[in-house]
Design a protein around this motif. Structure first.
Motif, PDB file in Angstrom:
ATOM      1  N   GLN A   1       0.830  -1.204   0.000  1.00  0.00           N
ATOM      2  CA  GLN A   1       0.000   0.000   0.000  1.00  0.00           C
ATOM      3  C   GLN A   1       0.874   1.269   0.000  1.00  0.00           C
ATOM      4  O   GLN A   1       0.554   2.252  -0.660  1.00  0.00           O
ATOM      5  N   LYS A   2       1.980   1.228   0.752  1.00  0.00           N
ATOM      6  CA  LYS A   2       2.888   2.370   0.792  1.00  0.00           C
ATOM      7  C   LYS A   2       3.505   2.610  -0.590  1.00  0.00           C
ATOM      8  O   LYS A   2       3.618   3.754  -1.040  1.00  0.00           O
TER       9      LYS A   2
ATOM     10  N   THR B   1       0.841   4.039  -2.928  1.00  0.00           N
ATOM     11  CA  THR B   1       0.601   5.436  -2.577  1.00  0.00           C
ATOM     12  C   THR B   1       1.720   6.324  -3.115  1.00  0.00           C
ATOM     13  O   THR B   1       1.460   7.391  -3.682  1.00  0.00           O
TER      14      THR B   1
ATOM     15  N   SER C   1       1.198   9.095  -6.045  1.00  0.00           N
ATOM     16  CA  SER C   1       1.567  10.476  -5.709  1.00  0.00           C
ATOM     17  C   SER C   1       2.564  11.028  -6.731  1.00  0.00           C
ATOM     18  O   SER C   1       2.439  12.167  -7.187  1.00  0.00           O
TER      19      SER C   1
END
Length: 157
Positions: free
Chosen positions: A5-6, A9, A13
């Motif tokens: 998930q990191k 993200t 971004s």
């Protein structure tokens, strides 16, 4: 948050920031994407004094005046509108009246285009593709076997 998930993200971004940067660059360059403006386009656009741009068209016959030293004045025309141009410097060897020209510079307070560089044709039949297209749009283009910038005749396009 898990590692996956990191990572996602971070990737989204980065893509969002890249898209924003590209959008800002395209917005800033929206008027500068055009290689040059014809006299009619320049008149319609209401270009203000000091704005740098390129204009292209034909050197209007009878308007070329040699001033003191290396200074000249002439008019660039597309058949509908004319733009007075002043230039100081060395002219291309083949620059003359009635031929295609692209001038780079800015409009001054007197509404005279102050050119700092002049580009001219390279032989008697050469016409930059953009100038030929602008003249065709205005209805003043004459085929007569003229060559365009890529070296292909207008019949080849």
């Amino acid at each position: 948050m898990t590692r996956k998930q990191k990572r996602l993200t971070l990737i989204f971004s980065a893509l969002g920031l890249l898209g924003l940067a590209v959008g800002m660059v395209l917005f800033a360059l929206r008027d500068n994407v055009v290689f040059f403006y014809g006299p009619t386009e320049m008149t319609e656009k209401n270009v203000g004094p000091g704005q740098r741009l390129r204009i292209g068209g034909l050197v209007k016959p009878g308007t070329l005046v040699h001033l003191d030293g290396k200074s000249i004045t002439f008019e660039v025309t597309d058949g509908k509108n004319d733009v007075p141009v002043s230039y100081t410097g060395l002219l291309p060897d083949l620059f003359k009246e009635g031929q295609g020209v692209v001038a780079e510079g800015a409009l001054n307070q007197a509404h005279v285009f102050a050119a700092d560089s002049i580009l001219a044709k390279h032989d008697e039949r050469y016409m930059p593709r953009e100038v030929a297209d602008a003249l065709k749009k205005q209805g003043v283009w004459q085929e007569q076997g003229a060559k365009v910038s890529a070296g292909a005749t207008t019949n080849d396009r």
